[in-house]
Design a protein around this motif. Sequence first.
Motif, short mmCIF file in Angstrom:
data_model
loop_
_atom_site.label_atom_id
_atom_site.label_comp_id
_atom_site.label_asym_id
_atom_site.label_seq_id
_atom_site.Cartn_x
_atom_site.Cartn_y
_atom_site.Cartn_z
N ARG A 1 8.17 -37.58 -24.54
CA ARG A 1 6.94 -37.32 -25.30
C ARG A 1 5.80 -36.84 -24.39
O ARG A 1 4.94 -36.09 -24.80
N ALA A 2 5.81 -37.26 -23.14
CA ALA A 2 4.84 -36.75 -22.16
C ALA A 2 5.52 -36.70 -20.80
O ALA A 2 6.45 -37.47 -20.54
N VAL A 3 5.07 -35.77 -19.98
CA VAL A 3 5.64 -35.58 -18.65
C VAL A 3 4.50 -35.58 -17.64
O VAL A 3 3.46 -34.98 -17.89
N MET B 1 5.76 -22.85 -10.33
CA MET B 1 5.86 -23.65 -11.56
C MET B 1 4.69 -23.35 -12.51
O MET B 1 4.89 -23.23 -13.73
N ILE B 2 3.48 -23.21 -11.95
CA ILE B 2 2.29 -23.10 -12.80
C ILE B 2 1.92 -21.65 -13.12
O ILE B 2 1.58 -21.32 -14.25
N GLU B 3 2.03 -20.79 -12.09
CA GLU B 3 1.54 -19.41 -12.28
C GLU B 3 2.66 -18.39 -12.40
O GLU B 3 2.42 -17.24 -12.74
N GLY B 4 3.90 -18.82 -12.09
CA GLY B 4 5.02 -17.89 -12.17
C GLY B 4 5.49 -17.75 -13.61
O GLY B 4 5.02 -18.45 -14.51
N LEU C 1 8.38 -26.68 -17.61
CA LEU C 1 7.32 -27.58 -18.09
C LEU C 1 6.20 -26.81 -18.79
O LEU C 1 5.41 -27.40 -19.53
N GLN C 2 6.14 -25.49 -18.56
CA GLN C 2 5.16 -24.66 -19.28
C GLN C 2 5.41 -24.73 -20.79
O GLN C 2 4.52 -24.47 -21.59
N HIS D 1 6.27 -27.46 -22.39
CA HIS D 1 6.03 -28.82 -22.92
C HIS D 1 4.58 -28.97 -23.36
O HIS D 1 3.67 -28.61 -22.61
N GLU D 2 4.38 -29.54 -24.55
CA GLU D 2 3.00 -29.61 -25.06
C GLU D 2 2.19 -30.72 -24.42
O GLU D 2 0.97 -30.75 -24.54
N ALA D 3 2.84 -31.65 -23.72
CA ALA D 3 2.09 -32.75 -23.09
C ALA D 3 2.53 -32.93 -21.64
O ALA D 3 2.91 -34.03 -21.23
N ALA D 4 2.48 -31.84 -20.89
CA ALA D 4 2.85 -31.91 -19.47
C ALA D 4 1.59 -31.91 -18.61
O ALA D 4 0.71 -31.07 -18.79
N THR D 5 1.50 -32.89 -17.72
CA THR D 5 0.39 -32.94 -16.76
C THR D 5 0.96 -32.76 -15.37
O THR D 5 1.97 -33.39 -15.02
#
Length: 245
Positions: free
Chosen positions: A194-196, A212-215, A226-227, A229-233
């Motif tokens: 439910r969250a990561v 991971m974040i910008e690629g 993880l991009q 996933h709606e609840a990834a921090t």
Amino acid sequence: MQVIILPSAHDVALYAAARVIDVINTETNPVLGLATGSTPIALYKELVVLYQSKQVSFRHTTSFNLDEYIGIADSHEQSYRTFMNRHLFDAIDIIATNTHVPLAESQDAGTLKNSAQDYEASIQQAGGIDLQILGIGVNGHIGFNEPTSSFASRTRIKTLSESTVVANKRFFKDGEFQPHLALTMGIGTILDSRAVLLMATGKAKAEAVKAMIEGSLSAMCPASALQLHEAATIVLDEEAASLLA
Ligand code: F6R
């Protein structure tokens, strides 16, 4: 994807501990997904401190670890079961039978396949994972989902990439058998949480973090999943964040 950049690795651990405590205080039967490796050790230390000062109890918590080496006993010095017992489980009040690490001692493919299926079923039975803690490999892996892993993958056998074997060599004695296979939750399993919360600290992780974040979404960088996933921090120290635009 929410990205949080904090001054130090210690701050990253404090943030992660606060997120874990929040889940424990909110859920009646909290289910945590846990990781091994160097990064979460500071988180586990903090959780032990909070437990010892009676600020949290893990009595009702269930846990599922991401992965385990294939072919070594649970009691082996370098098994992830031993790691978790040492760094967390033995120091808190979690009920031992509520802690799960994939069972991977057998080298028999059929036994391992059944073990993987049972693991998925146990996660379902527990009601799914409320918060999955993750680290990231220098090659962008999450769990032992190495580059080219399917975003839909479930718990299964994976061959460790050369860079992962080299990175983890530091834990094994010279000449000691070092596993090249692992049983790992799949990317699909992780995305079902439910969250990561992915923790990354230190300069060595900066390139993987950027990918991971910008690629683009790519099986070559498993953490880029993880991009989706709606609840990834993603919580980073300044060094791990140093290559972000
Ligand atoms: C550990 C795991 C791995 C690690 C990753 C980073 O259970 O699944 O994905 O999170 O290899 O390891 P460290 O934190 O040692 O750099």
